[in-house]
Design an enzyme around this catalytic site. Structure first.
Site, PDB file in Angstrom:
ATOM      1  N   ASN A  10     -28.493 -24.751 -20.094  1.00  0.00           N
ATOM      2  CA  ASN A  10     -28.822 -25.733 -19.068  1.00  0.00           C
ATOM      3  C   ASN A  10     -29.823 -25.041 -18.154  1.00  0.00           C
ATOM      4  OD1 ASN A  10     -29.000 -27.462 -16.923  1.00  0.00           O
ATOM      5  ND2 ASN A  10     -26.867 -27.246 -16.263  1.00  0.00           N
ATOM      6  N   TRP A  11     -31.068 -25.457 -18.290  1.00  0.00           N
ATOM      7  CA  TRP A  11     -32.124 -24.773 -17.527  1.00  0.00           C
ATOM      8  C   TRP A  11     -32.105 -25.134 -16.045  1.00  0.00           C
ATOM      9  CZ3 TRP A  11     -37.393 -24.526 -20.635  1.00  0.00           C
ATOM     10  CH2 TRP A  11     -37.172 -23.818 -21.824  1.00  0.00           C
ATOM     11  N   LYS A  12     -31.417 -26.215 -15.694  1.00  0.00           N
ATOM     12  CA  LYS A  12     -31.385 -26.695 -14.297  1.00  0.00           C
ATOM     13  C   LYS A  12     -32.819 -26.930 -13.808  1.00  0.00           C
ATOM     14  CE  LYS A  12     -26.916 -24.544 -13.811  1.00  0.00           C
ATOM     15  NZ  LYS A  12     -25.887 -24.011 -12.931  1.00  0.00           N
ATOM     16  N   HIS A  95     -22.884 -33.140 -14.614  1.00  0.00           N
ATOM     17  CA  HIS A  95     -22.788 -31.738 -14.191  1.00  0.00           C
ATOM     18  C   HIS A  95     -22.306 -31.691 -12.742  1.00  0.00           C
ATOM     19  CE1 HIS A  95     -23.943 -27.687 -13.060  1.00  0.00           C
ATOM     20  NE2 HIS A  95     -23.902 -27.399 -14.337  1.00  0.00           N
ATOM     21  N   GLU A  97     -23.289 -30.095 -10.305  1.00  0.00           N
ATOM     22  CA  GLU A  97     -24.376 -30.129  -9.319  1.00  0.00           C
ATOM     23  C   GLU A  97     -24.850 -31.561  -9.083  1.00  0.00           C
ATOM     24  OE1 GLU A  97     -26.784 -27.193 -11.277  1.00  0.00           O
ATOM     25  OE2 GLU A  97     -25.265 -25.689 -10.794  1.00  0.00           O
ATOM     26  N   GLU A 167     -16.454 -26.594 -16.952  1.00  0.00           N
ATOM     27  CA  GLU A 167     -17.159 -25.653 -16.075  1.00  0.00           C
ATOM     28  C   GLU A 167     -16.464 -25.581 -14.721  1.00  0.00           C
ATOM     29  OE1 GLU A 167     -21.542 -25.236 -17.446  1.00  0.00           O
ATOM     30  OE2 GLU A 167     -21.435 -26.844 -15.992  1.00  0.00           O
ATOM     31  N   GLY A 234     -26.042 -21.375 -17.961  1.00  0.00           N
ATOM     32  CA  GLY A 234     -27.095 -21.581 -16.967  1.00  0.00           C
ATOM     33  C   GLY A 234     -28.063 -20.416 -16.929  1.00  0.00           C
ATOM     34  N   GLY A 235     -27.883 -19.547 -15.952  1.00  0.00           N
ATOM     35  CA  GLY A 235     -28.808 -18.435 -15.708  1.00  0.00           C
ATOM     36  C   GLY A 235     -29.196 -17.632 -16.947  1.00  0.00           C
TER      37      GLY A 235
HETATM   38  P1  13P Z   1     -24.341 -20.255 -14.877  1.00  0.00           P
HETATM   39  O1  13P Z   1     -24.240 -19.842 -16.326  1.00  0.00           O
HETATM   40  O2  13P Z   1     -25.644 -19.862 -14.242  1.00  0.00           O
HETATM   41  O3  13P Z   1     -23.143 -19.878 -14.097  1.00  0.00           O
HETATM   42  O4  13P Z   1     -24.375 -21.867 -14.890  1.00  0.00           O
HETATM   43  C1  13P Z   1     -23.404 -22.550 -15.580  1.00  0.00           C
HETATM   44  C2  13P Z   1     -23.769 -23.976 -15.630  1.00  0.00           C
HETATM   45  O5  13P Z   1     -23.701 -24.673 -14.629  1.00  0.00           O
HETATM   46  C3  13P Z   1     -24.242 -24.526 -16.895  1.00  0.00           C
HETATM   47  O6  13P Z   1     -24.293 -25.904 -16.851  1.00  0.00           O
END
Ligand code: 13P
Length: 249
Positions: A10-12, A95, A97, A167, A234-235
């Site tokens: 998930n590149w956000k 998600h 967020e 998550e 994510g990261g």
């Molecule tokens: P991180 O791996 O950066 O904690 O993010 C997780 C995430 O929200 C994937 O959707």
């Protein structure tokens, strides 16, 4: 039949279109595998160049969000047909967020899940508790409610193809990964909930991911759990490390 792992990035809100192409070129050889489905969920504006860059590889391009209407006066939103026409196969829905900053609710999540299936897009449905909820001992109740509402009106045949990403909010972007036991416990509870709603065959087919600070070092143990079918990353999905996560064995 054993479930195939699914490892998604998930590149956000990261990577411009040209950066997206460069990252895919770098990661392509590193994520090559037949053992898992590999999905890069990218910002909407990166989808078209990303699909082009991923051609001929095992990488599937997904979206990070989608609206639940077909078309019309919804300024700034992306429709399901826009995604399928661009070559998108997966979409992240709900998600934390999006729930936190963009007022998504279990009800909008459900509408989006139904719409994604209508268009043949596989939803990656997110659920997860806050730290307060975990401390209050209501994690499983909360997750069950999120899962049940997300799947309202979804047929067993559709649910079998869905992906649910567990998550825990307190583990997202914090470097605080859930323990293997915590992650397995909730992923098993998600599967049990699906068995209750549908039947054991559907529960055996649905894929449940763990997400939240997944790294190359935590992935092997997490993904070895019986109810964890991969991760939503994510990261670490923005770095060559993602290759190690995909090839975690
Ligand atoms: P991180 O791996 O950066 O904690 O993010 C997780 C995430 O929200 C994937 O959707």
């Amino acid at each position: 039949m054993a479930r195939k792992k699914i490892i998604a990035g998930n590149w956000k809100m990261n990577m411009t279109p040209s950066e997206a192409v460069a990252l895919i070129e770098t990661l392509k050889p590193l994520v090559a595998t037949e053992d898992a489905d590999v999905v890069f969920c990218v910002p909407a504006i990166d989808i078209i160049p990303a699909v082009e860059a991923a051609k001929g590889s095992n990488i599937c391009i997904g979206a990070e969000n989608m609206y639940f209407e077909e078309k019309g006066a919804f300024t700034g939103e992306i429709s399901p047909s826009m995604l399928t026409d661009a070559g998108v196969k997966y979409v992240i829905i709900g998600h934390s967020e999006r729930r936190q900053y963009f007022a998504e609710t279990d009800e909008t999540v459900n509408k989006k899940v139904l719409k994604a299936f209508e268009h043949g897009i596989t939803p990656i449905i997110c659920c997860g508790e806050t730290l307060t909820q975990r401390e209050q001992g209501v994690t499983i109740d909360f997750i069950r409610q999120q899962v049940k509402i997300a799947l309202l009106g979804v047929s067993a045949e559709q649910a079998a193809k869905a992906v649910i990403a567990y998550e825990p909010i307190w583990a997202i972007g914090t470097g605080k990964v859930a323990t293997t036991e915590q992650a397995q416990e909730v992923c098993a509870a998600v599967r049990a909930c699906v068995a209750e709603i549908y039947d054991q065959a559907t529960a055996d087919a649905i894929r449940v991911q763990y997400g939240g600070s997944v790294s190359a070092s935590s992935a092997p143990e997490l993904f070895a759990q019986p109810d964890i079918d991969g991760g939503l990353v994510g990261g670490a999905a923005l770095k060559p490390d993602f290759g190690k996560i995909v090839n975690y064995k």
